[in-house]
Design a protein around this motif. Structure first.
Motif, short mmCIF file in Angstrom:
data_model
loop_
_atom_site.label_atom_id
_atom_site.label_comp_id
_atom_site.label_asym_id
_atom_site.label_seq_id
_atom_site.Cartn_x
_atom_site.Cartn_y
_atom_site.Cartn_z
N ASN A 89 28.29 25.50 -10.12
CA ASN A 89 26.91 25.82 -9.73
C ASN A 89 26.49 25.04 -8.49
N LYS A 90 27.21 23.97 -8.20
CA LYS A 90 26.87 23.19 -7.00
C LYS A 90 27.43 23.91 -5.76
N GLN A 91 26.84 23.60 -4.61
CA GLN A 91 27.30 24.25 -3.38
C GLN A 91 28.57 23.59 -2.83
N GLY A 92 28.94 22.45 -3.37
CA GLY A 92 30.28 21.94 -3.11
C GLY A 92 30.41 20.83 -2.09
N ARG A 93 31.67 20.62 -1.69
CA ARG A 93 32.02 19.52 -0.80
C ARG A 93 32.16 20.00 0.63
N VAL A 94 31.94 19.10 1.60
CA VAL A 94 32.06 19.48 3.01
C VAL A 94 33.51 19.78 3.38
N LEU A 95 33.67 20.65 4.36
CA LEU A 95 34.97 20.87 4.97
C LEU A 95 35.18 19.72 5.95
N PHE A 96 36.45 19.35 6.21
CA PHE A 96 36.68 18.34 7.23
C PHE A 96 36.10 18.87 8.55
N GLY A 97 35.35 18.01 9.22
CA GLY A 97 34.69 18.43 10.46
C GLY A 97 33.17 18.34 10.30
N VAL A 98 32.71 18.59 9.08
CA VAL A 98 31.27 18.51 8.83
C VAL A 98 30.99 17.21 8.08
N PRO A 116 28.30 11.50 -6.84
CA PRO A 116 29.24 10.47 -6.38
C PRO A 116 30.57 11.04 -5.88
N ASP A 117 30.93 12.26 -6.31
CA ASP A 117 32.18 12.88 -5.82
C ASP A 117 31.97 13.65 -4.53
N GLY A 118 30.74 13.62 -3.98
CA GLY A 118 30.49 14.29 -2.72
C GLY A 118 30.12 15.76 -2.87
N TYR A 119 29.79 16.18 -4.09
CA TYR A 119 29.37 17.57 -4.29
C TYR A 119 27.87 17.69 -4.04
N MET A 120 27.52 18.58 -3.12
CA MET A 120 26.13 18.77 -2.74
C MET A 120 25.54 19.92 -3.55
N GLN A 121 24.29 19.77 -3.93
CA GLN A 121 23.60 20.88 -4.59
C GLN A 121 22.25 21.08 -3.95
N ILE A 122 22.02 22.32 -3.51
CA ILE A 122 20.74 22.65 -2.88
C ILE A 122 19.67 22.75 -3.96
N THR A 123 18.56 22.05 -3.74
CA THR A 123 17.44 22.12 -4.67
C THR A 123 16.50 23.22 -4.20
N ASP A 124 16.34 23.33 -2.91
CA ASP A 124 15.36 24.26 -2.35
C ASP A 124 15.43 24.28 -0.84
N ARG A 125 14.78 25.29 -0.22
CA ARG A 125 14.37 25.16 1.17
C ARG A 125 13.19 24.20 1.13
N SER A 126 13.05 23.34 2.13
CA SER A 126 11.96 22.36 2.04
C SER A 126 10.60 23.07 1.97
N LYS A 127 10.52 24.27 2.54
CA LYS A 127 9.23 24.98 2.51
C LYS A 127 8.95 25.62 1.15
#
Ligand code: AMP
Length: 545
Positions: free
Chosen positions: A356-365, A427-438
């Protein structure tokens, strides 16, 4: 001391040269706008792209000129991609779903010199043409037999191609040269142009092919549902050529039945698109008791993929979901949710939860989350803040921007691009979007994630689509209001839905009211149009008010 390696610029033409030489007979299949299936190879695509580049050169198109397109995902659109960028001009893909005034604004702002378009958009171009200030010629992407009588001065694509020579040799130039241009359809203000480079495009394609990204290979058959007018179909026309993967273009056929048929007949293994598209496809499969025979994974991004959709793909259809996040300003890929070695022993439910998380960055980002003062927040999976990114395929400034430079500097003087998204990082670097700030709901100074509430609602069997917006509240400032489209033939009441939230989210997050509507408004790229929803329902009188 310089290293002693060959100094070759990273150019987009090298992708199609490579695909021709090493995967020359790999197929590119198109559901054409005219009707029949068109089938040819990377070798043919390369020959025709060179013809087109040569023809454009004869027309007077020069290095840096912008060439607009209003077109579906087809082999001809791919030829325009390669011909225009390959010759050093800029392929400016325009989203035909925008309002005509916005399209005219975009074409004029970009100063497009030619406009290529599919037959579908002839009526649109008829209306637009008097407003296009810099366009010297119109090219209809069809053959002579299908040329529209209503545009007598327009050029026929196939005839234009015939006027060019396949002996055309791709020029070599600086890899930082602009290659393509895509305007983001921001919800406020004028659309803003993102100008990609050859270098950024090639680096992004490498990253996209990696196993922890889309894992593309020559064994794949890839169907990009995401349009070529939306961030270059997420870069797939480039990364597939790099990998030598078969490409299957759906043309204008984006409905569930057409997509499923094409996936089956062309033995598609990978597809990519926004959740709205998959909603249509899953509904079609369910109604017809159909399955996928070859599809092994699908990339879902553009807006949050509801957990119920991930579960359905994984459990009902055996299709692995690659939940991805990115944006026009990021070429677009930033993160993909794939497992680490330590996750192999997780049970099914734990794996689904991670997906459900948006995941980890690709190398480069690189990415980080910051608070309102710009201070970096911890990666604990709980703290959420503004998500900032940096990397070689991330925008440095908007094209001929009027709004100033959006970058934020860190202490070392590095630029970070503020995505406008609010997220957590674990802690494993998995990002999860909560919202658009707006879109985040600010209830009594605390934040509530509208995406979480929407995901919970669509997990209810009677809910087809859900949006959560903030409605004005005298005590809490804002409270969540749930707006729901029911599945055909299904029923559910307001109270049943509110009860459904109990135990799934914090009590104070549960929406204050539910509205049922026939359909929800979407942006030109298929996202929920929350500005319109707030306009229509933001002053809805909540029973708790
Ligand atoms: P666009 O530039 O049209 O591709 O839109 C980019 C925005 O879409 C991002 O800033 C996010 O707000 C949203 N978005 C893209 N992918 C996802 C995702 N997987 N989950 C949630 N939001 C997403």
């Amino acid at each position: 001391m310089h290293g002693q390696m060959m100094d070759m610029p990273l150019l987009i033409s090298s992708l199609i040269v490579h695909a021709d030489r090493h995967h020359g007979d790999a197929e590119i299949v198109t559901q054409t706008v005219e009707g029949p299936i068109h089938r040819y190879t990377y070798r043919d695509a390369h020959t025709r792209s060179r013809r087109l580049a040569s023809a454009l050169e004869k027309l007077g198109v020069k290095h840096g000129d912008r060439i607009g397109t209003l077109a579906w995902n087809t082999h001809r659109h791919m030829e325009v991609y390669y011909a225009v960028a390959g010759m050093g001009a800029v392929c400016h893909t325009i989203n035909p779903r925008l309002f005509p005034e916005q399209i005219a604004y975009i074409a004029n702002h970009a100063e497009d010199s030619y406009l290529f378009f599919d037959l579908t958009f002839v009526p649109l171009v008829e209306k637009l043409q008097e407003h296009l200030k810099t366009v010297k010629g119109l090219v209809v992407m069809t053959d002579k037999a299908h040329m529209p009588a209503s545009l007598p001065d327009a050029t026929c694509y196939e005839e234009l191609l015939d006027s060019g020579s396949s002996d055309y040799a791709w020029p070599q130039f600086d890899e930082r040269t602009a290659s393509s241009l895509c305007y983001t359809s921001g919800t406020t203000g004028n659309p803003k142009g993102v100008l990609y480079q050859h270098r950024s495009t090639i680096l992004h394609a490498y990253a996209e092919c990696m196993p922890d990204a889309l894992g593309l290979s020559a064994a794949d058959a890839v169907l990009p549902v995401v349009p070529m007018f939306h961030v270059n179909a997420w870069g797939l026309p480039y990364s597939c050529a790099m990998a030598g993967a078969k490409l299957v273009f759906p043309g204008a056929g984006m409905d569930g039945a057409s997509l499923h048929e094409l996936m089956e007949t062309e033995k598609v293994t990978v597809s990519a698109g926004v959740p709205t598209i998959w909603m249509g496809l899953l509904a079609h499969l369910k109604q017809n008791n159909a399955k996928f025979s070859t599809l092994s994974r699908t990339v879902i991004g553009g807006s949050a993929c509801p957990p119920a959709m991930i579960r359905s793909f994984e459990e009902d259809y055996g299709v692995h979901v690659l939940h991805a996040w990115g944006m026009t300003e990021m070429s677009p890929l930033g993160t993909v949710c794939t497992f680490k070695n330590k996750h192999q022993d997780l049970d099914n439910e734990q794996k689904l939860a991670l997906l459900n998380k948006q995941g980890r960055v690709l190398f480069g980002v690189d990415m980080k989350i910051v608070d309102a003062d710009g201070k970096e927040l911890p990666w604990d999976g709980k703290a959420f803040g503004d998500l900032l990114v940096r990397g070689p395929w991330i925008l440095s400034e908007y094209y001929r921007s009027e709004g100033g430079n959006p970058m934020r500097k860190d202490e070392a003087g590095n630029d970070w691009f503020p995505t406008g998204d609010v997220a957590t990082i674990d802690p494993d670097g998995y990002m999860q979007i909560t919202d658009r700030s707006k879109d985040v709901i600010k209830s009594g100074g605390e934040w509530i994630s509208s995406i979480d509430l929407e995901n919970t609602a669509v997990a209810h069997p009677a809910v087809a689509e859900a949006a959560v917006i903030s409605a004005a509240h005298p005590k809490w400032d804002e409270r969540p209001l749930l707006i729901v489209v029911k599945k055909e033939g299904q029923d559910v009441s307001r109270d049943e839905l509110l009860k459904f939230y109990e135990g799934k989210v914090a009590k104070w997050w549960i929406p204050d009211d539910v509205l049922f509507v026939d359909k929800l408004p979407h942006t030109a790229t298929g996202k929920l149009l929350k500005t319109k929803l707030r306009e229509d329902y933001g002053d809805h009188k909540l029973p708790t008010a």
